[in-house]
Motif scaffolding. Structure first.
Motif, PDB file in Angstrom:
ATOM      1  N   GLU A   1      -1.543  10.398  -8.730  1.00  0.00           N
ATOM      2  CA  GLU A   1      -2.497  11.326  -8.288  1.00  0.00           C
ATOM      3  C   GLU A   1      -2.417  11.169  -6.696  1.00  0.00           C
ATOM      4  O   GLU A   1      -3.050  12.119  -5.858  1.00  0.00           O
ATOM      5  CB  GLU A   1      -3.688  10.684  -9.007  1.00  0.00           C
ATOM      6  CG  GLU A   1      -3.997  11.010 -10.437  1.00  0.00           C
ATOM      7  CD  GLU A   1      -3.753  12.506 -10.526  1.00  0.00           C
ATOM      8  OE1 GLU A   1      -4.685  13.134 -10.031  1.00  0.00           O
ATOM      9  OE2 GLU A   1      -3.115  12.899 -11.465  1.00  0.00           O
ATOM     10  N   VAL A   2      -2.183  10.002  -6.083  1.00  0.00           N
ATOM     11  CA  VAL A   2      -2.343   9.779  -4.715  1.00  0.00           C
ATOM     12  C   VAL A   2      -1.082   9.891  -4.050  1.00  0.00           C
ATOM     13  O   VAL A   2      -0.074   9.205  -4.521  1.00  0.00           O
ATOM     14  CB  VAL A   2      -2.838   8.452  -4.130  1.00  0.00           C
ATOM     15  CG1 VAL A   2      -2.977   8.248  -2.659  1.00  0.00           C
ATOM     16  CG2 VAL A   2      -4.525   8.571  -4.966  1.00  0.00           C
ATOM     17  N   LYS A   3      -0.971  11.078  -3.217  1.00  0.00           N
ATOM     18  CA  LYS A   3       0.539  11.183  -2.237  1.00  0.00           C
ATOM     19  C   LYS A   3       0.442  10.188  -1.195  1.00  0.00           C
ATOM     20  O   LYS A   3      -0.521  10.277  -0.546  1.00  0.00           O
ATOM     21  CB  LYS A   3       0.935  12.737  -2.187  1.00  0.00           C
ATOM     22  CG  LYS A   3       0.910  13.433  -3.675  1.00  0.00           C
ATOM     23  CD  LYS A   3       1.451  14.770  -3.158  1.00  0.00           C
ATOM     24  CE  LYS A   3       1.572  15.631  -4.277  1.00  0.00           C
ATOM     25  NZ  LYS A   3       0.411  16.181  -4.946  1.00  0.00           N
TER      26      LYS A   3
ATOM     27  N   ASN B   1       0.767   2.835  -3.705  1.00  0.00           N
ATOM     28  CA  ASN B   1      -0.464   3.640  -3.964  1.00  0.00           C
ATOM     29  C   ASN B   1      -0.005   4.898  -4.834  1.00  0.00           C
ATOM     30  O   ASN B   1      -1.118   5.184  -5.832  1.00  0.00           O
ATOM     31  CB  ASN B   1      -1.050   4.042  -2.853  1.00  0.00           C
ATOM     32  CG  ASN B   1      -1.848   2.659  -2.211  1.00  0.00           C
ATOM     33  OD1 ASN B   1      -1.864   1.574  -2.549  1.00  0.00           O
ATOM     34  ND2 ASN B   1      -2.675   3.122  -1.009  1.00  0.00           N
ATOM     35  N   THR B   2       1.019   5.471  -4.925  1.00  0.00           N
ATOM     36  CA  THR B   2       1.288   6.382  -5.825  1.00  0.00           C
ATOM     37  C   THR B   2       1.336   6.106  -7.294  1.00  0.00           C
ATOM     38  O   THR B   2       0.868   6.584  -7.928  1.00  0.00           O
ATOM     39  CB  THR B   2       2.592   7.200  -5.300  1.00  0.00           C
ATOM     40  OG1 THR B   2       2.554   7.821  -3.909  1.00  0.00           O
ATOM     41  CG2 THR B   2       3.029   8.088  -6.348  1.00  0.00           C
ATOM     42  N   TYR B   3       2.115   5.004  -7.195  1.00  0.00           N
ATOM     43  CA  TYR B   3       2.218   4.457  -8.633  1.00  0.00           C
ATOM     44  C   TYR B   3       1.123   3.864  -9.386  1.00  0.00           C
ATOM     45  O   TYR B   3       0.756   4.205 -10.309  1.00  0.00           O
ATOM     46  CB  TYR B   3       3.265   3.102  -8.483  1.00  0.00           C
ATOM     47  CG  TYR B   3       3.776   2.627  -9.877  1.00  0.00           C
ATOM     48  CD1 TYR B   3       4.693   3.351 -10.573  1.00  0.00           C
ATOM     49  CD2 TYR B   3       3.215   1.336 -10.132  1.00  0.00           C
ATOM     50  CE1 TYR B   3       5.312   2.910 -11.872  1.00  0.00           C
ATOM     51  CE2 TYR B   3       3.880   0.935 -11.450  1.00  0.00           C
ATOM     52  CZ  TYR B   3       4.699   1.464 -12.377  1.00  0.00           C
ATOM     53  OH  TYR B   3       5.044   1.106 -13.485  1.00  0.00           O
ATOM     54  N   PHE B   4       0.096   3.098  -8.390  1.00  0.00           N
ATOM     55  CA  PHE B   4      -1.092   2.694  -8.898  1.00  0.00           C
ATOM     56  C   PHE B   4      -1.953   3.862  -8.990  1.00  0.00           C
ATOM     57  O   PHE B   4      -3.313   3.598  -9.829  1.00  0.00           O
ATOM     58  CB  PHE B   4      -1.750   1.736  -8.024  1.00  0.00           C
ATOM     59  CG  PHE B   4      -1.064   0.357  -7.983  1.00  0.00           C
ATOM     60  CD1 PHE B   4      -0.592  -0.269  -8.999  1.00  0.00           C
ATOM     61  CD2 PHE B   4      -1.252  -0.682  -6.965  1.00  0.00           C
ATOM     62  CE1 PHE B   4       0.373  -1.442  -9.202  1.00  0.00           C
ATOM     63  CE2 PHE B   4      -0.629  -1.753  -6.951  1.00  0.00           C
ATOM     64  CZ  PHE B   4       0.172  -2.322  -7.935  1.00  0.00           C
ATOM     65  N   SER B   5      -1.915   5.060  -8.837  1.00  0.00           N
ATOM     66  CA  SER B   5      -2.703   6.156  -9.082  1.00  0.00           C
ATOM     67  C   SER B   5      -2.108   7.097  -9.889  1.00  0.00           C
ATOM     68  O   SER B   5      -2.367   8.047 -10.208  1.00  0.00           O
ATOM     69  CB  SER B   5      -3.064   6.720  -7.751  1.00  0.00           C
ATOM     70  OG  SER B   5      -1.818   7.503  -7.411  1.00  0.00           O
ATOM     71  N   GLY B   6      -1.199   6.777 -10.715  1.00  0.00           N
ATOM     72  CA  GLY B   6      -0.453   7.301 -11.670  1.00  0.00           C
ATOM     73  C   GLY B   6       0.067   8.675 -11.099  1.00  0.00           C
ATOM     74  O   GLY B   6       0.231   9.716 -11.902  1.00  0.00           O
TER      75      GLY B   6
ATOM     76  N   LEU C   1       0.952  -1.235  -0.112  1.00  0.00           N
ATOM     77  CA  LEU C   1      -0.106   0.060   0.089  1.00  0.00           C
ATOM     78  C   LEU C   1       0.831   1.236   0.005  1.00  0.00           C
ATOM     79  O   LEU C   1       0.854   1.856  -0.758  1.00  0.00           O
ATOM     80  CB  LEU C   1      -0.944   0.051   1.036  1.00  0.00           C
ATOM     81  CG  LEU C   1      -1.958  -1.281   1.432  1.00  0.00           C
ATOM     82  CD1 LEU C   1      -2.527  -1.039   2.703  1.00  0.00           C
ATOM     83  CD2 LEU C   1      -2.882  -1.354   0.064  1.00  0.00           C
TER      84      LEU C   1
ATOM     85  N   GLY D   1       9.366   2.130  -4.364  1.00  0.00           N
ATOM     86  CA  GLY D   1       8.430   2.980  -3.942  1.00  0.00           C
ATOM     87  C   GLY D   1       8.530   3.724  -2.425  1.00  0.00           C
ATOM     88  O   GLY D   1       7.580   4.372  -2.037  1.00  0.00           O
TER      89      GLY D   1
END
Lengths: 339, 328
Positions: free
Chosen positions: A114-116, A107-112, A103, A148
């Motif tokens: 968008e999520v920091k 999560n940053t990668y999986f949100s392109g 997680l 990550g």
């Protein structure tokens, strides 16, 4: 007054707490949670004073539920907060690693992008005080291996404050590893050289930048946390026999400042890497590969002084035998001399 | 708490969109995968977990949420994402692995993130729960309102993260609601074989929070119970655990032969399909006509067809883009 200020020396524990306090004063989004980080001030002293100043809401003792609070750190960070979360011993990662590497780190990668996920995960490492194999590991390589997460690990109080400040301000997850023997807590043994002058004002140290902490011409000794102190002791001993050793403190494992190491080895032609983490598949191999694949000419095969590939034993003679030391670094240099 | 006419129609429409979306994905998923089924082939490679039959859970809960509220979902996320208002074009493109996808193709169907509506999911069982607790903590600390809802399957109730998260949410009295979609199967293992008690809502008592069980996969009952739980969270009265009896009308994933199901189970589930049931309810209660229905179905299909066309027409990312967005 100015002179007195310059002479102010802090332990790593105090420096970490000061950095956190300064950021909490200027940024309401910063809060701390973990086990015993509240009124107790952290088992390793690095949150001392924070509870009194900021209260129970922003300095939160958690239940012994690493899976939940590590996941909660991810959720809070994704929602705009800047949590600092303590994993008391890095060895405890086994009960919460999904939240960390699946997680926090992804999560940053999986949100392109968008999520920091601006979490600081601070965790204690290292042994030497007979706490055996579930409370003495370093696991540098385990965390640094997985993409990550930034990973920092200071060897002294000045670096600790600057890296902690930078970690809190970073928009990415940062794993902040502090070595117990360098904390300045008397009951864990204390490395005096880790207690150094720390300016009172807030400052940042760049994450991903190594430091040449001693210049030399004949051999490069690369280390992190305790390894740096072993390296400096070895360098002083080697100097007495006319050998000039350069010591590089990596300070960060991710990003890794390969260039500073390569530049140093180009100059000295000899490389010893010191790590209290397990030897195989770890930082020592990564550093040596990074130098060798650049075609740096070596006068002797590179050496590593790392923890043997065994669980950390309890009995004092066994543990002390297994740990890296200045003597082992000197022996490694002698191996290269005789090559 | 009863849903208004508008709320019922919204719920019904989301169910139609979600079902037709899954049916469309199901067809496209099989492109390139016959005669030999190889998961890596076709326009949609990888695992695919469809939510056919579980739509009531998504719409009954999300009817009470707005974009600012936080939702975490599971490896079976499409129905919840649709009900939460995730951008359908970009979600579809993500499922196809296209550059225009929500993450530019880095996540795929099990890792849907839409920051605009605070939606995320994780492919690891129960691991959306900690983040939902953290988001709720964030709202409590910031005094800015909003709730978090963690969706999970009944299998997740046997994970450590489930118990830790419930306890943490309760001890900190956080504005979070845990919604178990009990479809009776953890891949091939029946709930009765994996779970020491019959109903997981009973576990709420262990953490001092209200627990509710909703039988019958009924969107109206879900609306009512979820509405109370979410209102309670918004009032600052703490978390709630809800278990919903729902139906997985598809396999665990595409390619699942479902040999573990007892004879006749699927037929019985299809006979209880919540979409025709809801349609009949609307006809009986609000004078919904076949003409109304045809119009809404056409709209739902148009939305999905548009999203699929967008995904198909979009370009793939350049391979080297894989190196970007590891850090911000």
């Amino acid at each position: 007054m100015t002179v007195a200020s310059k002479e102010r020396k802090l332990t790593i524990a105090r420096a970490m707490a000061e950095a956190i306090a300064q950021q909490m004063r200027i940024d309401q989004r910063v809060f701390v949670m973990g086990e015993d980080i509240g009124p107790l001030g952290g088992v390793f002293g690095n949150t001392r004073g924070l509870f009194d100043e900021f209260g129970a809401e922003r300095v939160r003792d958690t239940p012994i539920s690493e899976t939940a609070f590590m996941g909660a750190a991810v959720g809070a960070a994704s929602d705009g907060m800047r949590p600092i979360v303590e994993l008391m011993f890095v060895d405890f990662f086994g009960v919460c690693f999904d939240a960390i590497y699946n997680l926090m780190a992804k999560n940053t990668y999986f949100s392109g992008g968008e999520v920091k996920v601006p979490v600081v995960l601070m965790t204690s490492t290292g042994g030497g005080y007979s706490d055996a194999g579930q409370h003495s590991q370093c696991l540098h390589g385990t965390f640094a291996h997985l993409p990550g997460m930034k990973v920092v690990a200071p060897s002294n109080a000045y670096d600790a404050k600057g890296l902690m400040t930078a970690a809190i301000r970073d928009d990415n997850p940062v794993i902040f590893m502090f070595h117990k023997a360098l904390q300045g807590m008397g009951w864990l043994g204390t490395e005096r050289d880790a207690i150094v002058h720390v300016p009172e004002e807030a400052y940042q140290l760049p994450i991903g930048k190594a430091a040449v902490v001693r210049e030399g011409a004949d051999v490069t000794i690369v280390g992190i946390t305790s390894g740096v102190h072993h390296g400096l002791k070895a360098a002083r001993a080697l100097a007495e026999r006319g050998v000039s050793a350069e010591v590089v403190d990596l300070r960060s494992l991710v990003p890794l400042d390969r260039q500073t190491v390569i530049d140093s080895v180009r100059k000295t032609g000899r490389l010893i890497v010191v790590d209290e983490d397990y030897q195989s598949y770890g930082m020592t191999g990564e550093i040596i590969s990074s130098v060798v694949e650049q075609g740096v000419m070596l006068k002797a095969p590179p050496q590593r002084v790392a923890y043997p590939d065994i669980p950390i034993p309890f009995s004092r003679p066994m543990e002390q035998w297994a740990l890296p030391s200045a003597d082992k670094i000197i022996a490694a240099f002698e191996t290269m001399e005789n090559h | 708490m009863k849903p208004s006419r508008e709320q019922q129609l919204w719920m019904y429409e989301q169910m139609l969109v979600s079902r037709y979306f899954e049916e469309s994905i199901e067809k496209i998923y099989m492109e390139g995968k016959s005669p030999a089924f190889n998961m890596a082939n076709g326009p949609i490679p990888g695992e695919m977990h469809l939510s056919n039959g579980q739509e009531p859970c998504a719409v009954g809960v999300c009817a009470h949420l707005d974009a600012d509220d936080v939702v975490t979902s599971t490896h079976r996320p499409h129905h919840v994402a649709i009900a939460k208002g995730v951008d359908l074009d970009r979600m579809t493109a993500e499922i196809f692995g296209k550059k225009t996808g929500l993450s530019g193709g880095r996540g795929g169907h099990m890792h849907i993130f839409d920051a605009d509506v605070n939606f995320s999911c994780s492919g690891i069982i129960a691991q959306g729960m900690g983040p939902a607790v953290g988001a709720a903590l964030s709202r409590q600390l910031q005094r800015k309102g909003g709730v978090a809802v963690a969706f999970l399957g009944e299998g997740a109730a046997n994970q450590g993260a489930f118990h830790e998260s419930l306890n943490l949410a309760a001890v900190w009295k956080l504005p979070v609601v845990f919604v178990i979609e009990d479809n009776a199967w953890g891949i091939s293992v029946a709930k009765s074989a994996s779970t020491a008690i019959e109903r997981n809502d009973q576990r709420a008592a262990a953490y001092g929070m209200p627990g509710h069980f909703i039988p019958g996969n009924d969107p109206l009952a879900i609306f009512e119970v979820a509405g109370e739980a979410i209102a309670r969270a918004r009032r600052g009265e703490g978390p709630t655990l809800i278990e919903i009896e729902t139906y997985r009308l598809a396999g665990h994933f595409m390619g699942d032969a479902e040999g573990y199901r007892p004879e006749g189970e699927k037929d019985a589930l299809f006979a209880k399909d919540p979409i025709p049931k809801f349609r009949n309810h609307l006809k009986a209660s609000i004078g919904w006509t076949d003409a109304d229905d045809a119009e809404l179905v056409a709209r739902a299909h148009g939305l999905v067809d548009g999203a699929i066309a967008f995904a198909r027409d979009s370009a793939y990312p350049e391979p080297e883009e894989a190196l970007e967005k590891v850090f911000v």
